[in-house]
Write an enzyme that holds these catalytic residues in place. Sequence first.
Site, PDB file in Angstrom:
ATOM      1  N   LYS A 278       0.842  -1.192   0.000  1.00  0.00           N
ATOM      2  CA  LYS A 278       0.000   0.000   0.000  1.00  0.00           C
ATOM      3  C   LYS A 278       0.884   1.251   0.000  1.00  0.00           C
ATOM      4  CE  LYS A 278      -4.391   1.449   2.000  1.00  0.00           C
ATOM      5  NZ  LYS A 278      -5.428   1.166   3.018  1.00  0.00           N
ATOM      6  N   GLU A 363     -18.952  -5.181  11.056  1.00  0.00           N
ATOM      7  CA  GLU A 363     -19.868  -4.377  11.873  1.00  0.00           C
ATOM      8  C   GLU A 363     -20.910  -5.228  12.587  1.00  0.00           C
ATOM      9  OE1 GLU A 363     -18.001  -1.751   8.867  1.00  0.00           O
ATOM     10  OE2 GLU A 363     -19.057  -3.670   8.733  1.00  0.00           O
ATOM     11  N   ARG A 391     -25.068  -1.654   8.213  1.00  0.00           N
ATOM     12  CA  ARG A 391     -24.764  -3.053   7.898  1.00  0.00           C
ATOM     13  C   ARG A 391     -25.112  -3.972   9.070  1.00  0.00           C
ATOM     14  NH1 ARG A 391     -20.558  -3.401   3.737  1.00  0.00           N
ATOM     15  NH2 ARG A 391     -19.605  -5.173   4.793  1.00  0.00           N
TER      16      ARG A 391
END
Length: 621
Positions: A278, A363, A391
Amino acid sequence: MLLEQIEKANDIKQIKKEDYGLLAEEIRRFLIEKISVTGGHLGSNLGAVELTMALHLSLDLPEDKLIWDVGHQSYTHKLLTGRRDGFENLRKFHGMSGFPKRKESDCDCFDTGHSSTSISAGLGLVKARDIKGGTNTVISVIGDGSLTGGMAYEALNNASRLETNFIVVLNDNNMSISENVGGISSYLNKVRTADSYLDLKEGVYNALRGIKGDNVIAKIRKFKSGVKQLVIPGMFFEDMGITYLGPVNGHDIGAMLRVFKDARKVKGAVLVHVITEKGKGYAPAERHPARFHGAEPFEIETGLPKVPRTTPNYTDIFSTVMCKLGQREEKVVAITAAMPDGTGLKRFRNMYPGRFFDVGIAEEHAVTFAAGLAAGGLKPVVAIYSSFLQRAYDQILHDVCIQNLPVVFAIDRAGLVGSDGETHQGIFDLSYLSCIPGMHIMAPKNKWELSDMLKFAVSFDGPIAIRYPRGEAYAGLKEFRAPIEFGKSEWIYKEKEIVLVAVGSMVKTAEKVRERLKGSGHACSLVNARFVKPVDEEMLKDAATGHKLLVTMEENVASGGFGESVKRCLEAMGSRIKILQVTIPDAYVEHGNVELLKREIQMDEESIYSRILGALGKKLR
């Protein structure tokens, strides 16, 4: 420039192999330059440059289908499909989205924005292809962070039964937004470091290269499978019935092309494990990948923001108060879903590591886990962005509210959030929470009230949510700081004719609207609602008897919101006061600057003032 030769999908195939490295450098330079001006997701895109190039070289778009999980890493994909000019207005109103959008290009086959969805969507496209008799390739790209989400495993469980080709590319950079946590991260770390397997695999491949015959191929596969089981513990994906290829260097285009070619031959689901870095190619992003996940405009030389933040935002206030609460009350624990930095819980984690839980991008699990903590006698605070909390709707209802457990929901990024657009606007939480029996909802008018509400919530015996916006914490109205009382609003100014009843972030706007009304000769009261649920009925009775027009103001959609609750209460009382509901329209709000979006949907000071005059039968002067 090589990049200028790419005007549409598949043009990358005209680039010479020896120039792939130069093209990757040009793409990185282009992304750094553009995102330094517009802001956007930088780290994830820099890490996926070669991977995206290899995918485009392997596929024939738009006939083949490429689904990006979350989609914030799709900038190179947009460049390679002819959208270079769109980067001038990236994430601006009416400009190019920072996520895949079907309405933007035929090469964006599925809209994404939240994590762990790409495998499910890809599987659907595969079955649609098979039913229609198609032969195109479908590839779903998913990050290792998204692989902590349970939905990904539900999809893999189904995909394991496929008898036709479906490719899942695991883009593994050991990061989601913050550093990955948990068992899956540990498992992938073992795979990444299995050099003995990689060396052996390469040796066998080179030794047998060129040998033909089904019998030999079968023996090689059997041998390779045995080696995997011996050298790499578990072989999780293979045990599920999904062919595993990799790990492969995600910055080696040639290696990826060879693996993708092999993957397309598999009659079933195949997972290609690609290792990327990344932020690759830009030192500040390599050093601080979390900071460059979603970057504000920055100075290229240093990586520092062009406009440094000098005042605290609501997340900062939440962070400070949580640390103080943690010191005062040992039962206070904090939970987040892969966002200790974004939610402001990083400091709490550093101070109280034994009472901090990062569950990954999960979540649903975060909420039920919090319910278990509460049932065990602790005081859990769940910090999740508004658009992500939806969610976990069933878990809020079923696991927290039915049992009346004292879980505190700290809902960050509530209301309009701006540049990330439809999938990230936090404009539904008042609606989806208000209809749940047993849920209680608060919204602070300024930074001091957020502090007071958080302290109140931690001492409250039941489910309770505090929703607060993105951005600078309002410092006005500090002289109005009455103690928080359950279900009670706060009269800030009490006059006649018009009463503005504002929720949270809209109190600041209501204050400005009131000044405009006063300037044009209208008496105007201002109420800080504080509690969205329960609604303060006593305040409404008082307001209904002393005013001609009651205006509700909320940064939430109309359906199921605060304004509708107020209207129902007043109708039940038999009140005939005129009501004007200032809400976000029941629609998805696109990306753009928040203040511009407010003007567009008539939520700004000028529009509200005009609408109030219209409701009074007066014209704007």
